[in-house]
Design a protein around this motif. Sequence first.
Motif, PDB file in Angstrom:
ATOM      1  N   ARG A 130     -58.077  29.507  16.824  1.00 21.41           N
ATOM      2  CA  ARG A 130     -59.309  28.792  16.481  1.00 21.41           C
ATOM      3  C   ARG A 130     -59.917  28.126  17.716  1.00 21.41           C
ATOM      4  NH1 ARG A 130     -57.326  26.443  12.642  1.00 21.41           N
ATOM      5  NH2 ARG A 130     -56.703  24.471  13.598  1.00 21.41           N
ATOM      6  N   GLN A 131     -59.107  27.528  18.571  1.00 20.72           N
ATOM      7  CA  GLN A 131     -59.617  26.884  19.777  1.00 20.72           C
ATOM      8  C   GLN A 131     -60.173  27.909  20.760  1.00 20.72           C
ATOM      9  OE1 GLN A 131     -59.988  23.638  20.168  1.00 20.72           O
ATOM     10  NE2 GLN A 131     -59.055  23.290  18.156  1.00 20.72           N
ATOM     11  N   VAL A 132     -59.564  29.056  20.882  1.00 22.90           N
ATOM     12  CA  VAL A 132     -60.067  30.109  21.764  1.00 22.90           C
ATOM     13  C   VAL A 132     -61.439  30.582  21.299  1.00 22.90           C
ATOM     14  CG1 VAL A 132     -59.676  32.489  22.507  1.00 22.90           C
ATOM     15  CG2 VAL A 132     -57.797  30.851  22.554  1.00 22.90           C
ATOM     16  N   MET A 133     -61.630  30.656  20.023  1.00 18.73           N
ATOM     17  CA  MET A 133     -62.898  31.131  19.490  1.00 18.73           C
ATOM     18  C   MET A 133     -64.036  30.138  19.762  1.00 18.73           C
ATOM     19  SD  MET A 133     -63.698  32.313  15.556  1.00 18.73           S
ATOM     20  CE  MET A 133     -63.297  30.651  14.974  1.00 18.73           C
ATOM     21  N   LEU A 134     -63.711  28.852  19.908  1.00 15.53           N
ATOM     22  CA  LEU A 134     -64.743  27.826  20.108  1.00 15.53           C
ATOM     23  C   LEU A 134     -65.312  27.812  21.522  1.00 15.53           C
ATOM     24  CD1 LEU A 134     -63.162  24.858  18.102  1.00 15.53           C
ATOM     25  CD2 LEU A 134     -65.046  26.334  17.404  1.00 15.53           C
ATOM     26  N   ARG A 135     -64.662  28.410  22.470  1.00 11.61           N
ATOM     27  CA  ARG A 135     -65.104  28.470  23.867  1.00 11.61           C
ATOM     28  C   ARG A 135     -65.345  27.064  24.431  1.00 11.61           C
ATOM     29  NH1 ARG A 135     -69.741  32.883  24.579  1.00 11.61           N
ATOM     30  NH2 ARG A 135     -70.692  31.709  22.887  1.00 11.61           N
ATOM     31  N   ASP A 136     -66.595  26.748  24.822  1.00 13.76           N
ATOM     32  CA  ASP A 136     -66.888  25.443  25.432  1.00 13.76           C
ATOM     33  C   ASP A 136     -66.695  24.287  24.456  1.00 13.76           C
ATOM     34  OD1 ASP A 136     -67.559  26.285  28.015  1.00 13.76           O
ATOM     35  OD2 ASP A 136     -69.544  26.918  27.359  1.00 13.76           O
ATOM     36  N   LYS A 137     -66.728  24.550  23.188  1.00 14.60           N
ATOM     37  CA  LYS A 137     -66.551  23.500  22.181  1.00 14.60           C
ATOM     38  C   LYS A 137     -65.094  23.282  21.804  1.00 14.60           C
ATOM     39  CE  LYS A 137     -71.121  24.348  20.167  1.00 14.60           C
ATOM     40  NZ  LYS A 137     -71.876  24.701  18.939  1.00 14.60           N
ATOM     41  N   ARG A 138     -64.185  23.930  22.501  1.00 20.49           N
ATOM     42  CA  ARG A 138     -62.766  23.779  22.189  1.00 20.49           C
ATOM     43  C   ARG A 138     -62.330  22.340  22.422  1.00 20.49           C
ATOM     44  NH1 ARG A 138     -63.532  25.368  27.217  1.00 20.49           N
ATOM     45  NH2 ARG A 138     -62.074  24.826  28.900  1.00 20.49           N
ATOM     46  N   GLN A 139     -61.325  21.913  21.710  1.00 18.65           N
ATOM     47  CA  GLN A 139     -60.822  20.546  21.802  1.00 18.65           C
ATOM     48  C   GLN A 139     -59.646  20.521  22.784  1.00 18.65           C
ATOM     49  OE1 GLN A 139     -59.863  19.691  17.733  1.00 18.65           O
ATOM     50  NE2 GLN A 139     -61.990  19.330  17.132  1.00 18.65           N
ATOM     51  N   ILE A 140     -59.896  19.987  23.947  1.00 14.07           N
ATOM     52  CA  ILE A 140     -58.884  19.969  24.988  1.00 14.07           C
ATOM     53  C   ILE A 140     -57.670  19.156  24.557  1.00 14.07           C
ATOM     54  CG2 ILE A 140     -58.400  19.392  27.386  1.00 14.07           C
ATOM     55  CD1 ILE A 140     -60.326  21.698  27.066  1.00 14.07           C
ATOM     56  N   HIS A 141     -57.907  18.058  23.842  1.00 13.52           N
ATOM     57  CA  HIS A 141     -56.773  17.215  23.441  1.00 13.52           C
ATOM     58  C   HIS A 141     -55.851  17.949  22.469  1.00 13.52           C
ATOM     59  CE1 HIS A 141     -59.687  16.471  20.182  1.00 13.52           C
ATOM     60  NE2 HIS A 141     -58.631  16.195  19.431  1.00 13.52           N
ATOM     61  N   SER A 142     -56.407  18.800  21.619  1.00 17.97           N
ATOM     62  CA  SER A 142     -55.571  19.582  20.702  1.00 17.97           C
ATOM     63  C   SER A 142     -54.704  20.564  21.475  1.00 17.97           C
ATOM     64  CB  SER A 142     -56.453  20.327  19.695  1.00 17.97           C
ATOM     65  OG  SER A 142     -57.172  19.421  18.885  1.00 17.97           O
TER      66      SER A 142
END
Length: 368
Positions: A130-142
């Motif tokens: 899910r984080q990979v799919m978000l690209r720039d919107k990925r949650q770094i803390h997660s």
Amino acid sequence: MEEPLSNRLGNVLQGFIPGLSTMDAPVSLNSNPRANDNNEGAIIIDMPSEGAAGGTGDNPAEGNGNEAGNNAEARGNTASEIRAVRPLLERVLPFVLILLVKILYDHRLGVVVLIGLIGTFIHHNSSLKRQVMLRDKRQIHSLLIMLVLLPFNIFFCYYVFLEQELYKSLIFLKPNFENYDLWTLLWVTGITDTVIKFMTIAAKCAVAILPRSCLSFKRRGKHYMMIEQVSQLYRLLTPVPVWIAYLSDYTDSHWIVSYLLTFVYILAKANAVYVMGQEVRTAVRTVFHDVHYGNSPAEEDMKNAGDACPICQDVFKEPIQLHCKHIFCEECVAMWFDRERTCPMCRAKIVESPKWRDGGTTTYVQLF
């Protein structure tokens, strides 16, 4: 006593009509007491029709009735077989459940740890995709949390079973077990396989955390694929020492049988390693070669395409035109092909299999 007239006529007819005596249906030779005046004493030969004799005559209703009867009989036989098996299941099932509970209780710690590791893997695997799919919107803390929790889970697992020295499987050595029965073998290989999957997800998290300036998003799918292929090759090799120890043990069998099984296992494993090695080689070469999915579009094609990319719904950035004539941002369509193999607009096939480019890790457990 004089033979009746009907019997004598019957014998005469059998001489003129061959096979009369062997007909499937009975032949009735009798005098009709109610015959008309001109035919008084006439002999009536009652021969049933083919349909009446065999039940397959010209009457379709009779044939359908026979078929329905056969189906009903088959259903009745099935029901009777089920009723016959049911008492056996009722007698055996309680003892099977008792045995299962006994095995689970004796190995309760290992079962609980294994179930916890599998649940943790499923959660982190889906979260990373899910984080990979978000690209720039990925949650770094997660991603950072996963990067911390995964090594902690590995350390906790090996600390609980410190006496067994399970970590030796990671360096192709045998853990500390007196006897290698089948349960111990499968449990050790399952734990080791899950631990390697945790390492794989952690490595992919590290790639996902990198900023765009270090690694563009359109190239990350190839790195995820390379990490996954290397991980699968590693997971294919770690069970070899424990399986050789299990198969070569001839305490309860002849040494020829044990060594023969070991030799066959080594041959099968060598073939699997060779095939996987070819896939790893292809993945590594792909990382160092750029893949172009199309060409730069002409100005006229850009006017016809409009101002916004159909994928990101934003202004085109480095537009590229596929062979199906549809235009997208190069980064958008590159990440699309990390999950799909067809054009987002017309579903024309553009690339081959995009497996493992979406950041996912296989759920297959390597036990052999």
